[in-house]
Write a protein that holds these residues in place. Sequence first.
Motif, PDB file in Angstrom:
ATOM      1  N   HIS A   1      -2.042  12.591   5.712  1.00  0.00           N
ATOM      2  CA  HIS A   1      -2.756  13.202   6.844  1.00  0.00           C
ATOM      3  C   HIS A   1      -2.655  12.258   8.034  1.00  0.00           C
ATOM      4  CE1 HIS A   1      -6.303  14.171   9.341  1.00  0.00           C
ATOM      5  NE2 HIS A   1      -5.926  15.411   9.041  1.00  0.00           N
ATOM      6  N   ASP A   2      -2.089  12.747   9.126  1.00  0.00           N
ATOM      7  CA  ASP A   2      -1.982  11.949  10.344  1.00  0.00           C
ATOM      8  C   ASP A   2      -3.273  12.120  11.141  1.00  0.00           C
ATOM      9  OD1 ASP A   2      -1.341  10.659  12.677  1.00  0.00           O
ATOM     10  OD2 ASP A   2       0.559  11.713  12.993  1.00  0.00           O
ATOM     11  N   PRO A   3      -4.060  11.039  11.276  1.00  0.00           N
ATOM     12  CA  PRO A   3      -5.342  11.154  11.961  1.00  0.00           C
ATOM     13  C   PRO A   3      -5.221  11.420  13.462  1.00  0.00           C
ATOM     14  CG  PRO A   3      -4.929   8.874  11.368  1.00  0.00           C
ATOM     15  CD  PRO A   3      -3.831   9.694  10.782  1.00  0.00           C
ATOM     16  N   VAL A   4      -4.104  11.039  14.063  1.00  0.00           N
ATOM     17  CA  VAL A   4      -3.920  11.237  15.503  1.00  0.00           C
ATOM     18  C   VAL A   4      -3.679  12.714  15.811  1.00  0.00           C
ATOM     19  CG1 VAL A   4      -2.516  10.642  17.522  1.00  0.00           C
ATOM     20  CG2 VAL A   4      -3.027   8.905  15.796  1.00  0.00           C
TER      21      VAL A   4
ATOM     22  N   ALA B   1      -1.245   6.894   4.704  1.00  0.00           N
ATOM     23  CA  ALA B   1      -0.227   6.185   5.474  1.00  0.00           C
ATOM     24  C   ALA B   1      -0.652   6.188   6.929  1.00  0.00           C
ATOM     25  CB  ALA B   1       1.126   6.853   5.304  1.00  0.00           C
ATOM     26  N   GLU B   2      -0.350   5.091   7.611  1.00  0.00           N
ATOM     27  CA  GLU B   2      -0.724   4.982   9.013  1.00  0.00           C
ATOM     28  C   GLU B   2       0.270   5.701   9.919  1.00  0.00           C
ATOM     29  OE1 GLU B   2      -1.436   0.924  10.105  1.00  0.00           O
ATOM     30  OE2 GLU B   2      -2.685   0.589   8.344  1.00  0.00           O
ATOM     31  N   ASN B   3       1.549   5.755   9.479  1.00  0.00           N
ATOM     32  CA  ASN B   3       2.572   6.412  10.281  1.00  0.00           C
ATOM     33  C   ASN B   3       3.718   6.862   9.382  1.00  0.00           C
ATOM     34  OD1 ASN B   3       4.170   4.073   9.798  1.00  0.00           O
ATOM     35  ND2 ASN B   3       3.192   3.072  11.566  1.00  0.00           N
ATOM     36  N   LYS B   4       4.690   7.539   9.985  1.00  0.00           N
ATOM     37  CA  LYS B   4       5.811   8.085   9.207  1.00  0.00           C
ATOM     38  C   LYS B   4       6.663   6.978   8.590  1.00  0.00           C
ATOM     39  CE  LYS B   4       9.198  11.690   9.252  1.00  0.00           C
ATOM     40  NZ  LYS B   4       9.028  13.092   9.343  1.00  0.00           N
ATOM     41  N   GLN B   5       6.852   5.873   9.298  1.00  0.00           N
ATOM     42  CA  GLN B   5       7.658   4.765   8.781  1.00  0.00           C
ATOM     43  C   GLN B   5       7.031   4.189   7.506  1.00  0.00           C
ATOM     44  OE1 GLN B   5       7.959   1.381  11.375  1.00  0.00           O
ATOM     45  NE2 GLN B   5       9.589   0.437  10.163  1.00  0.00           N
TER      46      GLN B   5
END
Length: 173
Positions: free
Chosen positions: A34-37, A74-78
Amino acid sequence: EASSVKEVDKTELIGFGIKDKTSNTFNVAKVTYHDPVTKTVVDAEYQKEEKVNADGVAFTEITKGDTKVIHSKAENKQQAELKAKAALHNANSRQQEGRINLPGAPLLVAGNNFELTGLGMLSGKYHIISSSHSISRSGYTTELEIKKVGYIEKVKQKPKKKKTDNTQYKVVG
């Protein structure tokens, strides 16, 4: 990618048991997070690059072609792609593993790599997970727990011919 410390042929083995598994081997790993941004669910995938073994068979043809799905933070896609890469490596790294027993070999200790030849498709470069060296009245033996980490030339897959003793004896009476 470390070099091999020794080459061991099937004819040198006292005993062996190696499994070749297709269960729990994957072609692709996918991390869903889940991307929080953006407040959306995002997928990141990692697919093993095409490697070919000594027979010219692509690694992706050896695996089942399934996708390993991981639900993780995860914090980002990378970061998600790195988690997918690690999960795919962990799942596939034990595709061919087992135990072998051979006459004493002091170079074969945990952490080293060696080439196992003469076992057909099971021949290859193996990593030693653990080793046990024993000395008894019957001699010095080494038992190894191993996992395959690479392929070898097709010529090395055939067992070497056992050396025969051509000594002729004459009975004198």
